[in-house]
Write an enzyme that holds these catalytic residues in place. Structure first.
Site, short mmCIF file in Angstrom:
data_model
loop_
_atom_site.label_atom_id
_atom_site.label_comp_id
_atom_site.label_asym_id
_atom_site.label_seq_id
_atom_site.Cartn_x
_atom_site.Cartn_y
_atom_site.Cartn_z
N ASP A 223 -5.20 10.24 15.79
CA ASP A 223 -3.92 10.62 16.37
C ASP A 223 -2.86 10.48 15.27
OD1 ASP A 223 -1.48 10.70 17.64
OD2 ASP A 223 -2.08 9.43 19.31
N SER B 6 -6.29 -9.09 5.24
CA SER B 6 -5.20 -9.05 4.25
C SER B 6 -3.84 -8.98 4.97
CB SER B 6 -5.36 -7.86 3.29
OG SER B 6 -5.14 -6.63 3.94
N THR C 124 -3.11 4.27 3.43
CA THR C 124 -2.17 3.36 2.75
C THR C 124 -2.22 3.54 1.23
OG1 THR C 124 -3.74 1.50 2.68
CG2 THR C 124 -2.36 1.67 4.63
N SER D 220 -2.31 -9.57 -3.39
CA SER D 220 -3.58 -10.04 -2.82
C SER D 220 -4.32 -10.93 -3.80
CB SER D 220 -4.45 -8.83 -2.47
OG SER D 220 -4.00 -8.27 -1.27
N GLU E 255 -1.72 -3.42 -11.85
CA GLU E 255 -3.12 -3.74 -11.57
C GLU E 255 -3.96 -2.48 -11.78
OE1 GLU E 255 -4.17 -4.16 -7.32
OE2 GLU E 255 -2.00 -4.37 -7.01
N HIS F 168 7.35 -6.58 0.14
CA HIS F 168 6.34 -5.71 -0.46
C HIS F 168 5.84 -4.83 0.70
CE1 HIS F 168 2.73 -4.19 -2.17
NE2 HIS F 168 1.94 -4.94 -1.42
N CYS G 182 -0.32 -7.02 -6.52
CA CYS G 182 1.03 -6.46 -6.37
C CYS G 182 2.13 -7.43 -6.80
CB CYS G 182 1.28 -6.05 -4.93
SG CYS G 182 0.13 -4.80 -4.37
N ASN H 104 1.89 3.18 -0.84
CA ASN H 104 1.86 1.91 -1.59
C ASN H 104 2.00 2.18 -3.09
OD1 ASN H 104 1.57 -0.75 -2.31
ND2 ASN H 104 -0.40 -1.06 -1.32
N LYS I 110 6.03 -5.96 10.76
CA LYS I 110 5.28 -7.01 11.44
C LYS I 110 5.67 -8.39 10.91
CE LYS I 110 0.79 -5.94 11.76
NZ LYS I 110 -0.45 -5.32 12.21
#
Ligand code: HMG
Length: 406
Positions: A46, A218, A169, A325, A96, A250, A128, A293, A259
């Site tokens: 969707d 993550s 992402t 991460s 990275e 970030h 990151c 990202n 979130k």
């Protein structure tokens, strides 16, 4: 007499460390993008899962003629003139997506941009977090050398793999900044809160060009790191949500920041403060929604997005949360400088509007056309790339770069 001199020097030094920060900022990404609703349809999802659930509208499609070095060069040259090229004394390159296991991307960058040979430069890696590590190093360097001008870049290509959960992402691009004393955009406060934990939420073994990721884990760690560093910062400084005009993050995908922000809003002293932080967060994710990202550059693209909205006033405090991460997280803060608007490049939104959409098939072809880590000569599609700096390919196991001069 000596004591007095020391006191005066110390007082000046204290004033100096309260007046170091970001003086210039610029951004670059590809001229191609993939609309997220097209990707959703191709993956039988969707579209609202990507547009709302992930919070992305478009994803930058990076050509095979761009790598971390050229992305950084294309971002940084916009804020350099001859005087700046001669003044920079340190280059800190967060990435990275490094192009060599030995030689630093900063050395390639210095040469491509014609920065004076007395400047030193290094590459910084911690997922990151690399560019934020650079910010903290630059603070110390400028405190010791008040006339210093430091070039910082964060440049990456976020690749997870076709038809993987991480695919929506992806993205890529670079943010470049000049840090100095008497900054004209954002003063950075010396206090910060940091957390390091050895975890496997996202990593990229040396033989791979795509990341491996435990996506839901993550995202949970991201929130835990934010809460922990924010609490640590509040305990150190006595500052809480009501002290900030904006909290920015970030943004591996823009819903991630939302979130994290929502996870602390219950502590807001009143609804007005919570609504203000949510409104500024919306400002801070507009550019990231269009690009995806950037890894090291994402937090700073979000900063640019917030500043461009021109909703902040002189003296407003911004909280910045950086997450890399593996994992390292840091919460630090900055103060908006009077007249910051004059230092912003007004063409960023226009550059994004001028990009061309590609179909899902074209994106997959570009994705697969990247130069692999292998010894033979290789020529990229650099002739179709309108960017100023491009990777021409590889000859005799050495990367070849080109600059298209005006
Ligand atoms: P997924 O499993 O495909 O998605 O992977 P999902 O099922 O969790 O759905 C995503 C969201 O869409 C959910 O919202 C759904 O409810 C919603 P949430 O519960 O999270 O609020 N949704 C919908 N919403 C509206 N309409 C619909 C609909 N359907 C579903 N119809 C995941 C998602 C992010 C895990 C995946 O894309 C991934 O693995 N991404 C890569 C990892 C990543 O970005 N992690 C972020 C934290 S780690 C980090 O930031 C570091 C990093 O940048 C690397 C570095 O440091 O170098 C990644």
């Amino acid at each position: 007499m000596l004591e007095l001199l020391e006191l005066v020097q110390r007082k000046n030094w204290e004033a100096l460390i309260l007046n170091i920060g970001i003086d210039k900022i610029s951004f670059f990404t590809s001229d191609l993008y993939l609309p997220m609703d097209d990707l959703a349809k191709a993956r039988k999802e969707d579209p609202n899962k990507y547009l709302i659930g992930i919070g992305q509208s478009k994803q930058a499609v990076i050509r095979n003629s761009q790598d971390a070095v050229t992305l950084a060069a294309n971002a940084a040259w916009q804020i350099l003139d001859e005087k700046e090229r001669q003044s920079i004394d340190l280059i800190l390159f967060g990435t990275e997506s490094g192009v060599d296991n030995s030689k630093s991307a900063a050395v390639y960058l210095q040469s491509l941009l014609g920065i004076n040979a007395q400047a030193s430069g290094v590459e910084l890696k911690q997922a990151c977090f690399g560019l934020t590590a650079g910010i903290q190093l630059a603070m110390g360097h400028i405190a010791l050398h008040p006339k210093s001008r430091v070039l910082l870049v964060g440049a990456d290509i976020a690749r997870y793999g076709i038809k993987t959960a991480g695919e929506p992402t992806q993205g890529g691009g670079a943010v470049a900044m000049i840090m100095s004393a008497n900054p004209r955009i954002l003063k950075i406060n010396p206090e910060s809160a940091h957390l390091t934990k050895d975890i496997m939420d996202f990593w990229r073994p040396l033989y791979r060009s795509e990341a491996l990721v435990d996506g839901h884990y993550s995202s949970q760690e991201f929130i835990d790191f934010f809460q922990s560093t924010f609490q640590q910062y509040s305990a150190k400084t006595g500052q809480g949500l009501n002290d900030f005009a904006a909290l920015i993050f970030h943004l591996p995908y823009t819903k991630m920041g939302l979130k994290a922000l929502r996870s602390v809003l219950e502590e807001a002293p009143d609804d007005q403060i919570a609504e203000g932080l949510l409104a500024r967060f919306e400002d801070s994710r507009q550019l990231n929604r269009e690009v995806g990202n950037l890894y090291t550059g994402s937090l700073y693209l979000s900063l640019l997005s917030l500043l461009q909205a021109r909703s902040l006033r002189e003296g407003d405090q911004i909280g910045l949360f950086s997450y890399g991460s593996g994992a390292e997280g840091e919460f630090y803060t900055g103060e908006v400088v009077q007249g910051y608007e004059r230092m912003l490049d007004t063409s960023v939104s226009e550059q994004l509007r001028q990009r061309k959409p590609v179909s899902v098939t074209e994106y997959e072809e570009i994705y697969r056309s990247f130069m692999a880590a292998q010894p033979s000569d290789f020529v990229t599609d650099y002739q179709n790339d309108p960017a100023r700096f491009a990777l021409k390919g590889q000859k005799d196991q050495q990367r070849q770069y080109v600059e298209r001069k005006d």
